[in-house]
Design a protein around this motif. Structure first.
Motif, short mmCIF file in Angstrom:
data_model
loop_
_atom_site.label_atom_id
_atom_site.label_comp_id
_atom_site.label_asym_id
_atom_site.label_seq_id
_atom_site.Cartn_x
_atom_site.Cartn_y
_atom_site.Cartn_z
N GLY A 143 20.81 4.62 41.57
CA GLY A 143 20.99 3.34 40.88
C GLY A 143 20.48 2.20 41.74
O GLY A 143 20.12 2.40 42.90
N LYS A 144 20.48 1.02 41.19
CA LYS A 144 19.98 -0.15 41.93
C LYS A 144 21.13 -1.00 42.44
O LYS A 144 22.15 -1.17 41.76
N ASP A 145 20.95 -1.53 43.66
CA ASP A 145 21.97 -2.41 44.23
C ASP A 145 21.76 -3.83 43.73
O ASP A 145 20.93 -4.09 42.85
N SER A 146 22.50 -4.77 44.28
CA SER A 146 22.47 -6.16 43.79
C SER A 146 21.13 -6.84 44.05
O SER A 146 20.84 -7.88 43.45
N PRO A 191 27.37 8.99 46.38
CA PRO A 191 28.43 9.30 45.42
C PRO A 191 28.83 8.13 44.52
O PRO A 191 29.17 8.33 43.35
N MET A 192 28.82 6.90 45.06
CA MET A 192 29.23 5.76 44.24
C MET A 192 28.25 5.54 43.08
O MET A 192 28.66 5.19 41.97
N TYR A 193 26.95 5.78 43.33
CA TYR A 193 25.97 5.64 42.26
C TYR A 193 26.00 6.85 41.33
O TYR A 193 25.75 6.72 40.12
N VAL A 194 26.29 8.02 41.86
CA VAL A 194 26.46 9.21 41.01
C VAL A 194 27.59 8.98 40.02
O VAL A 194 27.47 9.28 38.83
N ILE A 195 28.69 8.41 40.51
CA ILE A 195 29.84 8.13 39.64
C ILE A 195 29.48 7.08 38.59
O ILE A 195 29.76 7.25 37.40
#
Length: 451
Positions: free
Chosen positions: A122-125, A133-137
């Motif tokens: 995913g893309k950050d700010s 894992p935080m983007y997987v979730i």
């Protein structure tokens, strides 16, 4: 109640049966569910690592080799030298057997978690592509699972603090170099070492993942090679007692004849805790490095990632354990010494100039580990507060390098172990829920790839 007692209690509480079942049971599930798929394609994983597919066009910042080197820079380090000594001190020789078991199932865990890290980037700010894992979730499970991502990042910011590495490197410099030269390890000396370490880390850390990957890719093969040669020399010089100490690892794992004198369960926990710090399978740190790999084939990165536990735990940790066991040092020094001191004494007793060879490896291990952990913690911070504010985390990280050099080993281990445990829950839960996606992608990949 002192800070050390609080952190120790926190670490011991978090490493209870539920987490052990999640990590070991989850890893076994991945192994059986994939029908040992990662192991059947071990040769293909080596081909990917050697650069056979580096010409592919894909999103990401670093190649497969640099991604694995960045992950190994964090795992092949103090966890393999000091962590093994701590495991033997806490759980006896049998703890090493359970480190092996954890690593074996951990290879399957790494395959699933790191495949997902590329599959659900995913893309950050700031609009930069990220994995972990935080983007997987967020990308794979949806917004309703966001609390799991937040939990992972909060724990990740503290679980990846560099204090264990700086603490043990400071202890190693004192035991292996300064004290023999007549220098007393005062608070001033320890904090000076911490400040010097912080400056070195800052110079690389501020360059981001590309600089970390480049430095790690250069240093990791050298440090592993030097260390392996030294340990092989120790084993050759003491070859007569190698078989009996290998046997001791197996028998002690089930007889509970440990330093703790406790139950087999205590040995399993000791081994699993140190294996988690050694290879990080199921914890979620390595997927953040592998998520930055330049590839559009998630399965390839999963295969490369599974090599990590084989290298750092099954090979390097076993060699460290044998070096400690064959000297008998572990029976003479169990209380009042830091983990790394045990390893230094083993090298010193077995190899001429052993402590100085170990010192070179230790310095390289510790510093490269500090680079990788700064990247992991920074990604967690950026996810929570925005990538544009990363410098504030970097200031905090540098401060933790200095803190680790002057604090107690017990406090550091308790805090990091507890946070590692918290990180494992979101990582394993998301991987288990999304495991069918990995198997589906693997079937497609292996049908089209020429192996």
């Amino acid at each position: 109640m002192t800070l050390e007692i609080i952190f120790k209690a926190f670490g011991n509480f978090m490493w209870g049966s539920p987490l052990l079942i999640l990590l070991m049971g989850g890893g076994l599930f991945f192994l059986l569910y994939s029908r040992f798929l990662p192991f059947r394609y071990f040769r293909h994983a080596i081909q990917i690592l050697r650069g056979k597919y580096d010409g592919e066009k894909g999103e990401g910042d670093i190649n497969h080799y640099q991604a694995l080197s960045t992950a190994l820079a964090a795992t092949v380090g103090m966890g393999n030298i000091s962590g093994v000594a701590v495991a033997i001190t806490m759980g006896g020789p049998g703890a090493i057997f359970w480190m092996w078991v954890s690593a074996f199932v951990g290879m399957a865990t790494k395959f699933f978690t790191c495949t997902l890290a590329v599959m659900y980037r995913g893309k950050d700010s700031l609009g930069q592509l990220q994995g972990g894992p935080m983007y997987v979730i967020r990308e794979g499970l949806g917004k309703k699972w966001q609390p799991l991502a937040v939990l992972f990042c909060v724990a990740g910011m503290f679980g990846t603090i560099p204090s264990f590495q700086s603490n043990q490197l400071t202890a190693a410099l004192g035991e292996g170099l300064l004290i023999p030269l007549g220098v007393e390890m005062t608070f001033a000396v320890r904090i000076t070492i911490g400040i010097i370490l912080a400056i070195i880390v800052a110079m690389v850390m501020l360059g981001g993942i590309k600089r970390i990957g480049t430095v790690a890719g250069s240093l990791v093969p050298i440090m592993v090679g030097l260390y392996v040669i030294a340990v092989v020399a120790i084993l050759v010089l003491n070859y007569q007692v190698v078989p009996e100490n290998l046997t001791l690892i197996f028998t002690d794992a089930f007889t509970a004849d440990s330093v703790l004198g406790g139950a087999v369960g205590a040995i399993i926990i000791a081994g699993a805790r140190r294996a988690a710090f050694s290879n990080e399978a199921g914890i979620g740190t390595a997927p953040m490095a592998h998520g930055a790999a330049k590839t559009n084939e998630p399965i390839r990165e999963g295969l490369v990632a599974m090599l990590g536990p084989a290298i750092d735990t099954i090979v390097v940790c076993t060699m460290t354990a044998l070096a400690i066991l064959i000297t008998g040092i572990w029976q003479e020094h169990t209380e009042g010494v830091s983990g790394v001191t045990l390893t230094i004494k083993a090298f010193d007793d077995s190899l001429y100039g052993g402590r100085f060879i170990l010192m070179i490896a230790l310095v390289t291990f510790a510093i490269t580990s500090l680079f990788s952990y700064s990247y992991y913690g920074g990604k967690c911070f950026s996810y929570l507060f925005g990538a544009e504010y990363i410098r504030y985390y970097q200031y905090f990280y540098i401060g933790m390098v200095v803190w680790g050099s002057v604090t107690s080993l017990g406090a550091v281990i308790g805090l990091i172990d507890g946070m590692y445990a918290l990180m494992a829950f979101p990582t394993m839960i998301s991987a288990l829920l999304l495991s069918p996606k990995v198997i589906a992608a693997a079937k497609v990949y292996f049908k089209k790839v020429d192996i």
